[in-house]
Scaffold this active site. Sequence first.
Site, PDB file in Angstrom:
ATOM      1  N   HIS A 163      58.822  35.319  49.245  1.00 42.81           N
ATOM      2  CA  HIS A 163      59.294  37.245  49.099  1.00 42.81           C
ATOM      3  C   HIS A 163      60.415  37.393  48.835  1.00 42.81           C
ATOM      4  O   HIS A 163      60.947  38.022  48.682  1.00 42.81           O
ATOM      5  CB  HIS A 163      59.424  36.954  50.650  1.00 42.81           C
ATOM      6  CG  HIS A 163      58.193  36.716  51.586  1.00 42.81           C
ATOM      7  ND1 HIS A 163      58.017  37.097  52.769  1.00 42.81           N
ATOM      8  CD2 HIS A 163      56.215  37.034  51.242  1.00 42.81           C
ATOM      9  CE1 HIS A 163      56.691  37.097  53.109  1.00 42.81           C
ATOM     10  NE2 HIS A 163      56.293  37.611  52.219  1.00 42.81           N
TER      11      HIS A 163
ATOM     12  N   ARG B 240      36.323  53.348  43.647  1.00 43.47           N
ATOM     13  CA  ARG B 240      35.585  52.138  44.292  1.00 43.47           C
ATOM     14  C   ARG B 240      34.776  53.238  45.594  1.00 43.47           C
ATOM     15  O   ARG B 240      35.644  52.774  46.906  1.00 43.47           O
ATOM     16  CB  ARG B 240      36.559  51.457  44.355  1.00 43.47           C
ATOM     17  CG  ARG B 240      36.538  51.097  42.840  1.00 43.47           C
ATOM     18  CD  ARG B 240      37.225  49.440  43.082  1.00 43.47           C
ATOM     19  NE  ARG B 240      37.026  47.612  42.712  1.00 43.47           N
ATOM     20  CZ  ARG B 240      37.867  48.086  42.240  1.00 43.47           C
ATOM     21  NH1 ARG B 240      39.047  48.263  41.679  1.00 43.47           N
ATOM     22  NH2 ARG B 240      37.461  47.063  41.139  1.00 43.47           N
TER      23      ARG B 240
ATOM     24  N   ARG C  95      31.910  56.045  41.329  1.00 52.80           N
ATOM     25  CA  ARG C  95      31.020  55.098  41.678  1.00 52.80           C
ATOM     26  C   ARG C  95      29.718  55.234  42.759  1.00 52.80           C
ATOM     27  O   ARG C  95      31.239  55.500  43.604  1.00 52.80           O
ATOM     28  CB  ARG C  95      31.378  53.584  41.181  1.00 52.80           C
ATOM     29  CG  ARG C  95      30.297  52.836  41.245  1.00 52.80           C
ATOM     30  CD  ARG C  95      31.128  51.374  40.868  1.00 52.80           C
ATOM     31  NE  ARG C  95      31.713  50.772  42.507  1.00 52.80           N
ATOM     32  CZ  ARG C  95      32.512  49.249  41.430  1.00 52.80           C
ATOM     33  NH1 ARG C  95      31.993  48.729  40.604  1.00 52.80           N
ATOM     34  NH2 ARG C  95      33.201  48.812  42.867  1.00 52.80           N
TER      35      ARG C  95
ATOM     36  N   GLU D  13      28.007  45.010  34.016  1.00 55.82           N
ATOM     37  CA  GLU D  13      27.790  44.360  34.178  1.00 55.82           C
ATOM     38  C   GLU D  13      27.171  42.874  34.480  1.00 55.82           C
ATOM     39  O   GLU D  13      28.234  42.171  35.187  1.00 55.82           O
ATOM     40  CB  GLU D  13      28.972  44.824  35.801  1.00 55.82           C
ATOM     41  CG  GLU D  13      28.565  45.392  36.800  1.00 55.82           C
ATOM     42  CD  GLU D  13      29.239  45.818  37.803  1.00 55.82           C
ATOM     43  OE1 GLU D  13      30.477  45.743  38.133  1.00 55.82           O
ATOM     44  OE2 GLU D  13      28.315  47.282  38.772  1.00 55.82           O
TER      45      GLU D  13
ATOM     46  N   ASN E  85      35.085  42.006  36.199  1.00 58.39           N
ATOM     47  CA  ASN E  85      34.873  41.534  37.017  1.00 58.39           C
ATOM     48  C   ASN E  85      33.958  40.692  37.406  1.00 58.39           C
ATOM     49  O   ASN E  85      33.523  39.760  36.795  1.00 58.39           O
ATOM     50  CB  ASN E  85      35.665  41.516  38.508  1.00 58.39           C
ATOM     51  CG  ASN E  85      36.714  42.904  38.020  1.00 58.39           C
ATOM     52  OD1 ASN E  85      37.620  42.602  36.865  1.00 58.39           O
ATOM     53  ND2 ASN E  85      37.323  43.467  38.843  1.00 58.39           N
ATOM     54  N   ASP E  86      33.268  41.493  37.086  1.00 55.56           N
ATOM     55  CA  ASP E  86      31.782  41.325  37.058  1.00 55.56           C
ATOM     56  C   ASP E  86      30.412  40.148  35.873  1.00 55.56           C
ATOM     57  O   ASP E  86      29.934  39.595  35.818  1.00 55.56           O
ATOM     58  CB  ASP E  86      30.605  41.923  37.982  1.00 55.56           C
ATOM     59  CG  ASP E  86      30.537  42.546  39.207  1.00 55.56           C
ATOM     60  OD1 ASP E  86      30.549  40.969  39.908  1.00 55.56           O
ATOM     61  OD2 ASP E  86      30.799  43.192  40.259  1.00 55.56           O
TER      62      ASP E  86
ATOM     63  N   ARG F 277      33.606  35.737  40.775  1.00 55.85           N
ATOM     64  CA  ARG F 277      34.248  35.473  41.078  1.00 55.85           C
ATOM     65  C   ARG F 277      34.868  35.517  42.126  1.00 55.85           C
ATOM     66  O   ARG F 277      36.788  35.022  41.846  1.00 55.85           O
ATOM     67  CB  ARG F 277      34.361  36.911  40.943  1.00 55.85           C
ATOM     68  CG  ARG F 277      33.731  37.729  41.820  1.00 55.85           C
ATOM     69  CD  ARG F 277      33.629  39.414  41.679  1.00 55.85           C
ATOM     70  NE  ARG F 277      34.035  40.346  41.771  1.00 55.85           N
ATOM     71  CZ  ARG F 277      34.990  41.730  41.727  1.00 55.85           C
ATOM     72  NH1 ARG F 277      33.194  42.148  41.384  1.00 55.85           N
ATOM     73  NH2 ARG F 277      34.764  42.189  41.864  1.00 55.85           N
TER      74      ARG F 277
ATOM     75  N   CYS G 203      36.778  49.246  32.848  1.00 55.88           N
ATOM     76  CA  CYS G 203      37.660  49.111  33.903  1.00 55.88           C
ATOM     77  C   CYS G 203      37.823  47.688  34.702  1.00 55.88           C
ATOM     78  O   CYS G 203      37.973  48.478  36.472  1.00 55.88           O
ATOM     79  CB  CYS G 203      36.655  50.436  34.601  1.00 55.88           C
ATOM     80  SG  CYS G 203      35.201  50.322  35.646  1.00 55.88           S
TER      81      CYS G 203
HETATM   82  C1  PEP Z   1      34.015  45.067  38.178  1.00 52.95           C
HETATM   83  O1  PEP Z   1      33.245  44.169  37.792  1.00 52.95           O
HETATM   84  O2  PEP Z   1      33.961  45.046  37.163  1.00 52.95           O
HETATM   85  C2  PEP Z   1      34.301  45.979  38.352  1.00 52.95           C
HETATM   86  C3  PEP Z   1      35.040  47.141  38.049  1.00 52.95           C
HETATM   87  O3  PEP Z   1      34.428  46.069  40.097  1.00 52.95           O
HETATM   88  P1  PEP Z   1      33.919  45.449  41.243  1.00 52.95           P
HETATM   89  O4  PEP Z   1      35.277  44.322  40.987  1.00 52.95           O
HETATM   90  O5  PEP Z   1      34.435  46.359  42.553  1.00 52.95           O
HETATM   91  O6  PEP Z   1      32.516  44.683  41.439  1.00 52.95           O
HETATM   92 MG    MG Z   2      31.668  44.791  39.653  1.00 48.56          MG
END
Ligand code: PEP
Ligand code: MG
Length: 615
Positions: A278, A381, A413, A511, A534-535, A545, A577
Site C-alpha cells: 500500500h 464488454r 461486443r 480470438e 487475451n483469449d 488465461r 483490444c
Molecule cells: C480478449 O480475449 O483479449 C478480450 C479483449 O476479451 P476478454 O478479455 O473480455 O475475453
Molecule cells: Mg476474449
Amino acid sequence: MNFLKRILNINNSIDSTLTITSSNGFHLRPIAQFVNEAKKYNANISLLAKGKEVSATQVPKILSLSLEKGETFTLICQGKEAQKANSELSDFFNKLMANDTEVKAIIQVSEIYEAETLKGESIARGIGIAPVVHAEIVERIEENSPVTLRDAIQKTKTELSAQYEQNMEQETSQIFLAQKELLSSNLFETNFSNIEEFQNVIQEETKKLQNSKFASRIADYQDLEQKVLKHVGIHKELHLPVFPYILIAKELLPSHIEQLGKTPVKGVVLQSGNSTSHAAILLRSAAIPSLIIHEEVTSSKNAILDANSGDFILNPSKEDLKKATQKQKEFMELLDQSFEKRFENTQTQDGTNIKVLANITDIGSAKEAKESGADGIGLLRTEFLFTEKKPTLNEQTNAYEDIFKLFNEVTVRTLDIGGDKSLPYINIAKENNPFLGIRGIRFSLQEQTLFKEQLLAIGLASANTPSTKIKIMFPMISNTEEFIEAKEIAQNVYKKHNISTENIEFGIMLEVPSVIFSLSEFDKLVDFYSIGSNDLTQYLFAIERTHPTLNVSSNSPELLNALKYIKEQSKKPISICGELAGIEIATQQLITMNYETLSVSSKLIPSLKECIRNI
Ligand code: PEP
Ligand code: MG
C-alpha cells in the site's frame, strides 16, 4: 459439524463456487470491498475454502484463507435474502477479479552515471536530486488524553470512511476502505481494558501474516495501530526535514506517505517490501520518485534517485548532476505533455495516424474514457453492464444510448459469457472445461431470445444516435457459419423493427486461432476484426488465461508472428483490444506490423499516446 451439514445442505443454503482469477490473489483491497458489499444483505453469508468456513463480513478471516489465483471458494448464503445475496455477490466478486489488474513492473531504461551507483526496483517513475536523510520515528505522548480506546477506534473508522469517500475516484480509496474494514472486524469489538490488549491483538494478527503471500498487509495493521493510538494521545510520526531531501526508510506505513506529501520530499528509497504494497501504491499516486533497494545506504550530502533507470547515485559527479537535471526537466515536460495532449491526434514520427480507443464496461468507465482522451470505444464488454438481474429492453437501450452519445465510434461486443465470465441470471450447464465449451457467440446462438433482445436494444440506441458509428462485434467466433448466422439474426431483428443499419457495421473478435486460417473467407464477410489477445494467447499456447503459474510473455515470438501473419493476410480493418495493446514494450512492434488501432484501459491512454508519438 458445520462441514457435514454443508455437504448434506441441511441449512438450505444457496451456494456457488467462485474462482480467484486475479494474479494478485484475493487480497486485502478486493476482500474489503466484498465485505463492505456482503454487509448490505439480510442473510448469513460465509466463504468455505480449504476446509475452513469463515464469515463474509470478517476481513481478517477471509485474508487468513490466503486464496491465490486459480483457487476456488464456495459462497454460502442463508436467510431471507440468500438468493439475491448469492447471485449479486457472485457477480460483484467476478467484477472485482476482472478489475484487479496486475501491477506492471516499471520498465527501466538504462543510464550511465560516473559515481557509485546502487541498483533498485522502480516503484514510481521520476528523478529526484537532494541530500539523503534516514527515516526516524519520533514518539510524542500527550498526558491525560480524555479519549477512551473504544472512542479512538470509532474515530479512526470515521476518518477512514471519510478518506474513502473523498478519494472514491482513485485507486488509493480502496486502501482506506481496506483499513476501515479491518478495524471493523470483530477482533476489535472487544472492550479492551488497556492499550496493551489492543496491541496484542494486532501482534497476533501480524504474526499470522508473516511469510504468507499477504505479508505486506502487516503494514496496514501497524498503520491502524498508530492511527488509533494517535487519538489516545500517543503520536508516532516520521521526523522530516523542511528542506528538499531523499528519504531512506526500512519501511513506510500508508499514513507516512500522507505526511511526506506535505514536505519537500524529492524521492524515497524503501529497503523492504514490494511494488504492490500500500505504501508503494500511495507513492505512485503521490508521484514521488521511488525505488526499492535492499542494500545499506550510507548518508550522502547529495544524491540522485533516477527511478526511470533504477539507479541511486551517491555523491554524484558534476557531470552526473548535469545529466540528471536535464533528464528531470525532460521527464516533467513529458508528464505534462502526455496529459495535456491526451485529446490530440496521435501520430508516429513518420506521420502514421494511430487511433487509441478505450475498453469499457459501463457509463462510468465511458465517462472516464472520454476524460482520458479516448478516440472512441474499441470494446464495450456488455456482460458487465447488467450484473445483478436481467435488464429490460428499455433499460438496455437507455444504457447503450448514454454511452453511444459520448463518442463518434463505439464497438459493442454482444454478450460474452461462459469461461471466466458468468451472469447470475444466465444458466450454463456445468462443463468440464468451460473455456472450451458454451462461450460467447455459441451461447448467444443457443439462447436466441436474449441475443435478439440485446441486438434490438443496440439497434434502437443506434437509431437515436445516428452520428455515432456502431460496430457490433461477435465474441468467440471460430468459423464463418457462426458469423453468417449471427449477422442474419441481427439483420432480421432490424428489418422487423424498421431500424436502419446505415451506421452499423458487423465484425468479430479474432480470438480463436481457427479464424487465422480462414482470413480470406472471413474478409468477404466481416466489416472489421478486433484481436482479443487475451483469449487468442490462451488458445494458441494451450495455457489457461487464469492459470496461477503459467503465462506467455508479451514478447513471445510465436504470439508476435501470429499477429504479423494476421495483419499481412487480411485486407479488412483490424484493431487489437486485448491486454497486449496497452503494453508499451509491444507497441513499437505492433506499429511496425502496421496495426493502427489499439484499444486499451482508459488509465493507459495519455501515456500510450505519448509513447506512440515517439515511435
Ligand atoms: C480478449 O480475449 O483479449 C478480450 C479483449 O476479451 P476478454 O478479455 O473480455 O475475453
Ligand atoms: Mg476474449
